[in-house]
Design an enzyme around this catalytic site. Sequence first.
Site, PDB file in Angstrom:
ATOM      1  N   ASP A   1       0.860  -1.188   0.000  1.00 40.71           N
ATOM      2  CA  ASP A   1       0.000   0.000   0.000  1.00 40.71           C
ATOM      3  C   ASP A   1       0.890   1.230   0.000  1.00 40.71           C
ATOM      4  O   ASP A   1       1.690   1.425   0.920  1.00 40.71           O
ATOM      5  CB  ASP A   1      -0.898  -0.022   1.237  1.00 40.71           C
ATOM      6  CG  ASP A   1      -2.038   0.982   1.157  1.00 40.71           C
ATOM      7  OD1 ASP A   1      -2.138   1.693   0.136  1.00 40.71           O
ATOM      8  OD2 ASP A   1      -2.820   1.060   2.121  1.00 40.71           O
TER       9      ASP A   1
ATOM     10  N   ASP B   1      -2.800   2.411  -6.065  1.00 39.06           N
ATOM     11  CA  ASP B   1      -1.768   2.468  -5.030  1.00 39.06           C
ATOM     12  C   ASP B   1      -1.767   1.267  -4.104  1.00 39.06           C
ATOM     13  O   ASP B   1      -1.129   1.313  -3.042  1.00 39.06           O
ATOM     14  CB  ASP B   1      -1.953   3.742  -4.199  1.00 39.06           C
ATOM     15  CG  ASP B   1      -3.303   3.801  -3.500  1.00 39.06           C
ATOM     16  OD1 ASP B   1      -4.243   3.138  -3.964  1.00 39.06           O
ATOM     17  OD2 ASP B   1      -3.418   4.507  -2.480  1.00 39.06           O
ATOM     18  N   GLU B   2      -2.405   0.182  -4.494  1.00 39.98           N
ATOM     19  CA  GLU B   2      -2.580  -0.932  -3.555  1.00 39.98           C
ATOM     20  C   GLU B   2      -2.703  -2.237  -4.331  1.00 39.98           C
ATOM     21  O   GLU B   2      -3.377  -2.305  -5.351  1.00 39.98           O
ATOM     22  CB  GLU B   2      -3.845  -0.676  -2.742  1.00 39.98           C
ATOM     23  CG  GLU B   2      -4.118  -1.628  -1.625  1.00 39.98           C
ATOM     24  CD  GLU B   2      -5.388  -1.245  -0.878  1.00 39.98           C
ATOM     25  OE1 GLU B   2      -5.643  -1.882   0.160  1.00 39.98           O
ATOM     26  OE2 GLU B   2      -6.135  -0.340  -1.317  1.00 39.98           O
TER      27      GLU B   2
END
Length: 411
Positions: A12, A107-108
Amino acid sequence: MNPWPRAIAHVDLDQFYAAVEILDFPELKGKPLIVGGSPDKRGVVSTASYEARKFGVHSAMPSVTAAKLCPQAVWRKPRMSRYVELSGEIRKVFERYTDRIEPLSLDEAFLDLSGSQRLFGRPEEIARRIKGEILAETKLVASVGVAMNKYLAKVASDLRKPDALVVVPYGFEEARAFLAPLPVKRLWGAGPKTCARLEALGLAKIADLQRADPQWLAARLGQGAAEHLRGLALGLDEREVETGERPKSVGRENTFAEDLREPRAMERELLGFADDIAARLRAKGLKALGVTLKVRLGDFTTFTRSHAFEEPTDLTEPLHQAGVEMLRARVDLRGKGVRLLGLQAMRLVAPEEWTEGLFRDEAGERRKRAAETVDRLRARFGSGAVTRGRLLEDKAEDTGSLNESPPGLKD
Protein backbone atom coordinates in the site's frame (compact mmCIF):
# COMPACT_ATOMS: atom_id res chain seq x y z
CA MET A 1 15.43 -22.09 4.33
CA ASN A 2 12.01 -23.70 4.54
CA PRO A 3 9.71 -21.71 2.23
CA TRP A 4 6.26 -20.76 3.46
CA PRO A 5 3.57 -22.94 1.83
CA ARG A 6 1.69 -19.72 1.15
CA ALA A 7 3.06 -16.18 1.34
CA ILE A 8 0.90 -13.14 0.54
CA ALA A 9 2.06 -9.52 0.59
CA HIS A 10 -0.20 -6.48 0.71
CA VAL A 11 1.57 -3.39 -0.67
CA ASP A 12 0.00 0.00 0.00
CA LEU A 13 1.56 3.29 -1.11
CA ASP A 14 1.43 5.78 1.77
CA GLN A 15 -0.80 8.85 1.08
CA PHE A 16 -0.29 8.08 -2.62
CA TYR A 17 -1.95 11.02 -4.42
CA ALA A 18 -0.67 13.48 -1.81
CA ALA A 19 2.80 11.92 -1.96
CA VAL A 20 2.90 12.35 -5.74
CA GLU A 21 1.89 16.00 -5.41
CA ILE A 22 4.65 16.57 -2.84
CA LEU A 23 7.12 14.72 -5.09
CA ASP A 24 6.31 17.02 -8.02
CA PHE A 25 5.85 20.18 -5.93
CA PRO A 26 8.33 20.00 -3.02
CA GLU A 27 7.04 23.27 -1.54
CA LEU A 28 3.97 21.30 -0.34
CA LYS A 29 6.06 19.15 1.99
CA GLY A 30 5.05 19.45 5.63
CA LYS A 31 1.78 21.26 4.84
CA PRO A 32 -1.74 19.93 5.40
CA LEU A 33 -2.55 18.88 1.84
CA ILE A 34 -5.88 17.64 0.51
CA VAL A 35 -6.22 16.12 -2.96
CA GLY A 36 -9.83 16.11 -4.12
CA GLY A 37 -12.75 18.05 -5.47
CA SER A 38 -13.26 21.65 -4.46
CA PRO A 39 -15.28 22.27 -1.28
CA ASP A 40 -17.23 24.87 -3.26
CA LYS A 41 -18.60 22.25 -5.65
CA ARG A 42 -19.67 19.37 -3.40
CA GLY A 43 -16.40 17.55 -4.04
CA VAL A 44 -14.96 14.53 -2.21
CA VAL A 45 -11.53 14.03 -0.66
CA SER A 46 -9.39 11.56 -2.64
CA THR A 47 -6.35 11.60 -0.33
CA ALA A 48 -5.09 13.72 2.53
CA SER A 49 -1.52 14.13 3.71
CA TYR A 50 -0.68 12.95 7.20
CA GLU A 51 -0.55 16.60 8.31
CA ALA A 52 -4.19 17.03 7.22
CA ARG A 53 -5.24 13.70 8.74
CA LYS A 54 -4.28 15.03 12.18
CA PHE A 55 -7.36 17.25 11.88
CA GLY A 56 -9.65 14.30 11.14
CA VAL A 57 -9.62 14.57 7.33
CA HIS A 58 -9.80 11.24 5.49
CA SER A 59 -10.50 9.89 2.02
CA ALA A 60 -14.13 9.78 0.78
CA MET A 61 -15.04 12.62 3.17
CA PRO A 62 -17.12 15.44 1.62
CA SER A 63 -14.79 18.30 0.74
CA VAL A 64 -16.96 20.80 2.57
CA THR A 65 -16.54 18.80 5.79
CA ALA A 66 -12.78 18.55 5.27
CA ALA A 67 -12.56 22.31 4.74
CA LYS A 68 -14.30 22.93 8.07
CA LEU A 69 -12.01 20.50 9.90
CA CYS A 70 -8.84 21.88 8.34
CA PRO A 71 -9.44 25.40 6.99
CA GLN A 72 -5.71 26.00 6.54
CA ALA A 73 -5.33 23.05 4.13
CA VAL A 74 -3.76 23.40 0.69
CA TRP A 75 -6.04 21.90 -1.99
CA ARG A 76 -4.99 20.18 -5.21
CA LYS A 77 -7.14 18.66 -7.92
CA PRO A 78 -6.30 15.02 -8.75
CA ARG A 79 -3.94 14.47 -11.72
CA MET A 80 -4.94 10.95 -12.67
CA SER A 81 -2.62 10.60 -15.66
CA ARG A 82 0.38 11.24 -13.39
CA TYR A 83 -0.85 8.77 -10.78
CA VAL A 84 -1.40 6.13 -13.46
CA GLU A 85 2.12 6.71 -14.78
CA LEU A 86 3.72 6.11 -11.38
CA SER A 87 1.43 3.20 -10.63
CA GLY A 88 2.78 1.57 -13.81
CA GLU A 89 6.35 2.07 -12.57
CA ILE A 90 5.46 0.41 -9.28
CA ARG A 91 3.83 -2.49 -11.11
CA LYS A 92 7.15 -3.13 -12.89
CA VAL A 93 8.80 -3.57 -9.49
CA PHE A 94 6.16 -6.13 -8.50
CA GLU A 95 6.65 -8.06 -11.73
CA ARG A 96 10.34 -8.64 -10.95
CA TYR A 97 9.28 -10.88 -8.07
CA THR A 98 5.95 -12.47 -9.07
CA ASP A 99 3.36 -12.65 -11.81
CA ARG A 100 0.61 -13.30 -9.24
CA ILE A 101 -0.56 -9.69 -8.75
CA GLU A 102 -4.04 -8.50 -7.78
CA PRO A 103 -4.33 -4.71 -8.09
CA LEU A 104 -6.95 -3.19 -5.79
CA SER A 105 -6.38 0.39 -6.95
CA LEU A 106 -3.58 2.51 -8.38
CA ASP A 107 -1.77 2.47 -5.03
CA GLU A 108 -2.58 -0.93 -3.56
CA ALA A 109 -2.11 -4.58 -4.54
CA PHE A 110 -1.85 -8.12 -3.24
CA LEU A 111 1.15 -10.17 -4.33
CA ASP A 112 1.40 -13.95 -4.07
CA LEU A 113 5.04 -14.61 -3.19
CA SER A 114 4.61 -18.35 -2.58
CA GLY A 115 6.54 -19.36 -5.68
CA SER A 116 9.13 -16.61 -5.44
CA GLN A 117 10.98 -17.74 -2.34
CA ARG A 118 13.47 -20.14 -3.89
CA LEU A 119 14.71 -17.39 -6.18
CA PHE A 120 14.55 -14.37 -3.89
CA GLY A 121 14.60 -15.62 -0.31
CA ARG A 122 12.20 -15.41 2.60
CA PRO A 123 8.96 -13.42 2.21
CA GLU A 124 10.23 -10.69 4.55
CA GLU A 125 13.35 -10.24 2.42
CA ILE A 126 11.28 -10.01 -0.78
CA ALA A 127 9.01 -7.41 0.82
CA ARG A 128 12.02 -5.39 1.97
CA ARG A 129 13.47 -5.45 -1.54
CA ILE A 130 10.16 -4.35 -3.07
CA LYS A 131 9.91 -1.43 -0.63
CA GLY A 132 13.50 -0.41 -1.34
CA GLU A 133 13.15 -0.53 -5.10
CA ILE A 134 9.90 1.46 -5.08
CA LEU A 135 11.60 4.16 -3.00
CA ALA A 136 14.76 4.20 -5.13
CA GLU A 137 12.94 4.36 -8.46
CA THR A 138 9.88 6.52 -7.69
CA LYS A 139 10.81 8.32 -4.43
CA LEU A 140 7.52 7.04 -2.98
CA VAL A 141 7.10 5.17 0.29
CA ALA A 142 5.16 1.91 0.58
CA SER A 143 3.88 0.02 3.58
CA VAL A 144 3.91 -3.78 3.25
CA GLY A 145 2.29 -6.56 5.26
CA VAL A 146 3.30 -10.19 4.78
CA ALA A 147 1.28 -13.15 6.02
CA MET A 148 -0.17 -16.51 5.03
CA ASN A 149 -3.39 -14.98 3.66
CA LYS A 150 -4.83 -11.76 2.25
CA TYR A 151 -6.73 -10.64 5.33
CA LEU A 152 -3.74 -10.93 7.65
CA ALA A 153 -1.46 -9.21 5.12
CA LYS A 154 -3.91 -6.29 4.81
CA VAL A 155 -4.13 -5.87 8.59
CA ALA A 156 -0.35 -6.03 8.85
CA SER A 157 0.29 -3.35 6.22
CA ASP A 158 -2.12 -0.94 7.94
CA LEU A 159 -0.79 -1.50 11.43
CA ARG A 160 2.30 0.74 11.57
CA LYS A 161 1.94 3.23 8.74
CA PRO A 162 3.75 5.05 7.28
CA ASP A 163 6.77 3.17 5.91
CA ALA A 164 5.73 -0.09 7.57
CA LEU A 165 7.02 -3.62 7.07
CA VAL A 166 5.05 -6.02 9.28
CA VAL A 167 5.37 -9.79 8.98
CA VAL A 168 2.86 -12.14 10.61
CA PRO A 169 4.71 -15.39 11.36
CA TYR A 170 3.35 -18.38 9.45
CA GLY A 171 0.82 -20.58 11.27
CA PHE A 172 -2.71 -20.46 12.70
CA GLU A 173 -1.57 -20.06 16.30
CA GLU A 174 0.80 -17.28 15.29
CA ALA A 175 -1.99 -15.53 13.37
CA ARG A 176 -4.35 -15.67 16.33
CA ALA A 177 -1.68 -14.32 18.66
CA PHE A 178 -1.00 -11.45 16.24
CA LEU A 179 -4.69 -10.51 16.01
CA ALA A 180 -5.65 -11.04 19.66
CA PRO A 181 -4.62 -7.63 21.13
CA LEU A 182 -6.05 -5.58 18.24
CA PRO A 183 -9.38 -3.72 18.52
CA VAL A 184 -12.37 -5.13 16.65
CA LYS A 185 -12.22 -2.22 14.20
CA ARG A 186 -9.29 -4.09 12.61
CA LEU A 187 -11.69 -6.80 11.42
CA TRP A 188 -11.97 -6.48 7.66
CA GLY A 189 -15.31 -4.90 6.77
CA ALA A 190 -16.34 -4.10 10.35
CA GLY A 191 -17.74 -0.57 10.15
CA PRO A 192 -18.63 1.78 13.01
CA LYS A 193 -22.07 0.23 13.59
CA THR A 194 -20.70 -3.32 13.70
CA CYS A 195 -17.89 -2.28 16.05
CA ALA A 196 -20.33 -0.45 18.33
CA ARG A 197 -22.53 -3.54 18.49
CA LEU A 198 -19.58 -5.80 19.28
CA GLU A 199 -18.33 -3.44 21.97
CA ALA A 200 -21.82 -3.31 23.51
CA LEU A 201 -21.57 -7.11 23.83
CA GLY A 202 -18.27 -6.75 25.64
CA LEU A 203 -16.23 -7.69 22.58
CA ALA A 204 -13.80 -4.79 22.31
CA LYS A 205 -10.70 -6.79 21.32
CA ILE A 206 -10.30 -9.46 18.69
CA ALA A 207 -9.22 -11.78 21.51
CA ASP A 208 -12.75 -11.45 22.93
CA LEU A 209 -14.19 -12.75 19.67
CA GLN A 210 -11.67 -15.58 19.56
CA ARG A 211 -12.85 -16.75 22.99
CA ALA A 212 -16.56 -16.19 22.40
CA ASP A 213 -18.85 -19.20 22.31
CA PRO A 214 -20.04 -19.64 18.69
CA GLN A 215 -23.65 -20.35 19.69
CA TRP A 216 -23.78 -17.35 22.02
CA LEU A 217 -22.37 -15.19 19.25
CA ALA A 218 -24.81 -16.50 16.63
CA ALA A 219 -27.78 -15.83 18.92
CA ARG A 220 -26.78 -12.17 19.14
CA LEU A 221 -25.42 -11.42 15.69
CA GLY A 222 -27.03 -14.01 13.45
CA GLN A 223 -25.38 -17.16 12.18
CA GLY A 224 -23.79 -15.68 9.05
CA ALA A 225 -22.35 -12.56 10.70
CA ALA A 226 -21.12 -14.55 13.70
CA GLU A 227 -19.28 -17.09 11.56
CA HIS A 228 -17.79 -14.40 9.32
CA LEU A 229 -16.50 -12.25 12.17
CA ARG A 230 -15.23 -15.14 14.26
CA GLY A 231 -13.49 -16.62 11.22
CA LEU A 232 -11.66 -13.33 10.68
CA ALA A 233 -10.81 -13.14 14.39
CA LEU A 234 -9.17 -16.55 14.04
CA GLY A 235 -7.20 -15.38 11.00
CA LEU A 236 -9.05 -17.54 8.46
CA ASP A 237 -9.11 -16.43 4.83
CA GLU A 238 -8.91 -18.87 1.90
CA ARG A 239 -9.20 -16.37 -0.95
CA GLU A 240 -6.64 -16.60 -3.71
CA VAL A 241 -4.79 -13.67 -5.24
CA GLU A 242 -6.93 -12.98 -8.32
CA THR A 243 -4.98 -11.88 -11.38
CA GLY A 244 -7.90 -11.87 -13.80
CA GLU A 245 -6.23 -14.65 -15.74
CA ARG A 246 -7.27 -18.29 -16.15
CA PRO A 247 -8.46 -19.64 -12.79
CA LYS A 248 -5.84 -21.50 -10.78
CA SER A 249 -8.44 -23.58 -9.00
CA VAL A 250 -12.12 -24.52 -9.07
CA GLY A 251 -13.77 -25.51 -5.84
CA ARG A 252 -16.79 -25.69 -3.58
CA GLU A 253 -17.26 -25.72 0.15
CA ASN A 254 -20.15 -25.66 2.58
CA THR A 255 -20.55 -24.65 6.22
CA PHE A 256 -23.27 -26.78 7.81
CA ALA A 257 -26.01 -25.54 10.11
CA GLU A 258 -25.30 -28.60 12.28
CA ASP A 259 -21.97 -30.41 12.41
CA LEU A 260 -21.82 -33.56 10.27
CA ARG A 261 -20.95 -36.68 12.23
CA GLU A 262 -21.83 -39.55 9.91
CA PRO A 263 -19.10 -40.58 7.44
CA ARG A 264 -21.63 -41.38 4.74
CA ALA A 265 -23.06 -37.86 4.90
CA MET A 266 -19.57 -36.40 4.53
CA GLU A 267 -18.83 -38.60 1.53
CA ARG A 268 -22.12 -37.64 -0.10
CA GLU A 269 -21.28 -33.94 0.33
CA LEU A 270 -17.94 -34.55 -1.35
CA LEU A 271 -19.70 -36.34 -4.21
CA GLY A 272 -21.90 -33.31 -4.81
CA PHE A 273 -18.86 -31.04 -4.74
CA ALA A 274 -16.92 -33.26 -7.14
CA ASP A 275 -19.84 -33.44 -9.57
CA ASP A 276 -20.19 -29.66 -9.65
CA ILE A 277 -16.43 -29.04 -9.92
CA ALA A 278 -16.04 -31.54 -12.76
CA ALA A 279 -18.87 -29.92 -14.72
CA ARG A 280 -17.29 -26.48 -14.28
CA LEU A 281 -13.90 -27.78 -15.40
CA ARG A 282 -15.42 -29.23 -18.57
CA ALA A 283 -17.28 -25.98 -19.24
CA LYS A 284 -13.98 -24.09 -19.03
CA GLY A 285 -12.09 -26.67 -21.09
CA LEU A 286 -9.68 -27.37 -18.21
CA LYS A 287 -8.45 -30.42 -16.32
CA ALA A 288 -7.00 -30.76 -12.84
CA LEU A 289 -3.67 -32.32 -11.92
CA GLY A 290 -4.48 -32.20 -8.21
CA VAL A 291 -7.24 -31.85 -5.65
CA THR A 292 -7.31 -30.36 -2.15
CA LEU A 293 -9.62 -31.37 0.69
CA LYS A 294 -10.53 -28.89 3.41
CA VAL A 295 -12.09 -30.02 6.70
CA ARG A 296 -13.00 -27.74 9.59
CA LEU A 297 -14.16 -29.27 12.87
CA GLY A 298 -16.68 -27.82 15.27
CA ASP A 299 -13.89 -26.26 17.35
CA PHE A 300 -12.52 -24.52 14.21
CA THR A 301 -9.53 -26.85 13.90
CA THR A 302 -8.86 -26.88 10.15
CA PHE A 303 -7.17 -29.52 7.99
CA THR A 304 -6.10 -29.20 4.36
CA ARG A 305 -4.87 -32.25 2.48
CA SER A 306 -3.79 -32.50 -1.16
CA HIS A 307 -3.54 -35.30 -3.73
CA ALA A 308 -1.81 -35.29 -7.14
CA PHE A 309 -3.16 -37.18 -10.16
CA GLU A 310 -0.93 -39.04 -12.60
CA GLU A 311 -3.18 -37.86 -15.44
CA PRO A 312 -5.22 -34.63 -15.46
CA THR A 313 -8.95 -35.13 -15.01
CA ASP A 314 -12.26 -33.34 -15.45
CA LEU A 315 -14.40 -36.23 -14.19
CA THR A 316 -16.39 -36.58 -10.99
CA GLU A 317 -15.15 -40.02 -9.94
CA PRO A 318 -11.40 -39.34 -9.56
CA LEU A 319 -12.07 -36.07 -7.73
CA HIS A 320 -14.54 -37.73 -5.36
CA GLN A 321 -12.43 -40.80 -4.73
CA ALA A 322 -9.36 -38.71 -3.91
CA GLY A 323 -11.41 -36.59 -1.51
CA VAL A 324 -12.86 -39.63 0.26
CA GLU A 325 -9.49 -41.33 0.58
CA MET A 326 -7.93 -38.21 2.08
CA LEU A 327 -10.84 -37.86 4.51
CA ARG A 328 -10.50 -41.48 5.64
CA ALA A 329 -6.77 -41.86 5.85
CA ARG A 330 -5.31 -38.39 6.38
CA VAL A 331 -7.72 -36.47 8.64
CA ASP A 332 -8.08 -37.23 12.35
CA LEU A 333 -11.62 -36.19 13.23
CA ARG A 334 -10.95 -37.04 16.89
CA GLY A 335 -14.59 -37.95 17.35
CA LYS A 336 -15.67 -34.38 16.62
CA GLY A 337 -18.29 -33.19 14.17
CA VAL A 338 -17.40 -31.53 10.87
CA ARG A 339 -18.43 -27.90 10.59
CA LEU A 340 -17.18 -27.27 7.04
CA LEU A 341 -16.16 -29.40 4.08
CA GLY A 342 -14.53 -28.19 0.90
CA LEU A 343 -13.05 -29.68 -2.25
CA GLN A 344 -10.87 -27.80 -4.73
CA ALA A 345 -9.45 -28.85 -8.08
CA MET A 346 -5.91 -27.50 -8.37
CA ARG A 347 -3.06 -27.15 -10.89
CA LEU A 348 -5.43 -26.62 -13.80
CA VAL A 349 -4.19 -27.20 -17.31
CA ALA A 350 -5.58 -26.44 -20.77
CA PRO A 351 -5.71 -29.11 -23.56
CA GLU A 352 -2.49 -27.92 -25.19
CA GLU A 353 -0.63 -28.35 -21.89
CA TRP A 354 -0.99 -32.10 -21.44
CA THR A 355 -0.31 -35.22 -23.47
CA GLU A 356 -2.85 -38.04 -23.32
CA GLY A 357 -1.59 -41.42 -22.11
CA LEU A 358 -0.31 -43.92 -24.64
CA PHE A 359 -2.87 -46.57 -23.64
CA ARG A 360 -6.62 -46.27 -23.95
CA ASP A 361 -8.56 -45.97 -20.72
CA GLU A 362 -11.86 -47.48 -21.80
CA ALA A 363 -13.51 -46.96 -18.42
CA GLY A 364 -12.40 -43.35 -18.41
CA GLU A 365 -13.71 -42.85 -21.94
CA ARG A 366 -17.11 -44.24 -20.91
CA ARG A 367 -17.24 -41.86 -17.98
CA LYS A 368 -16.21 -39.00 -20.23
CA ARG A 369 -19.00 -39.74 -22.72
CA ALA A 370 -21.52 -40.07 -19.90
CA ALA A 371 -20.40 -36.80 -18.34
CA GLU A 372 -20.68 -34.97 -21.66
CA THR A 373 -24.18 -36.36 -22.11
CA VAL A 374 -25.14 -35.08 -18.66
CA ASP A 375 -23.65 -31.67 -19.50
CA ARG A 376 -25.81 -31.47 -22.62
CA LEU A 377 -28.97 -32.45 -20.72
CA ARG A 378 -28.30 -29.91 -17.98
CA ALA A 379 -27.56 -27.21 -20.54
CA ARG A 380 -30.88 -27.91 -22.24
CA PHE A 381 -33.18 -28.62 -19.29
CA GLY A 382 -31.47 -26.94 -16.33
CA SER A 383 -28.89 -27.84 -13.73
CA GLY A 384 -31.35 -30.01 -11.79
CA ALA A 385 -32.32 -32.14 -14.78
CA VAL A 386 -29.84 -34.92 -13.94
CA THR A 387 -28.83 -35.78 -10.37
CA ARG A 388 -26.77 -38.68 -9.11
CA GLY A 389 -28.91 -41.20 -7.28
CA ARG A 390 -26.66 -41.21 -4.26
CA LEU A 391 -27.23 -37.50 -3.75
CA LEU A 392 -30.95 -38.20 -3.33
CA GLU A 393 -30.51 -40.78 -0.59
CA ASP A 394 -32.38 -40.20 2.64
CA LYS A 395 -30.04 -38.72 5.23
CA ALA A 396 -31.55 -41.10 7.73
CA GLU A 397 -29.50 -43.82 6.07
CA ASP A 398 -26.24 -42.03 6.89
CA THR A 399 -24.43 -44.86 8.62
CA GLY A 400 -21.18 -46.64 7.95
CA SER A 401 -17.49 -46.49 8.55
CA LEU A 402 -14.76 -44.42 7.01
CA ASN A 403 -12.98 -47.70 6.35
CA GLU A 404 -15.52 -48.89 3.79
CA SER A 405 -14.63 -48.70 0.09
CA PRO A 406 -16.16 -45.68 -1.65
CA PRO A 407 -19.52 -46.71 -3.14
CA GLY A 408 -20.21 -45.98 -6.75
CA LEU A 409 -16.57 -45.77 -7.82
CA LYS A 410 -16.12 -49.22 -9.36
CA ASP A 411 -16.20 -49.59 -13.14
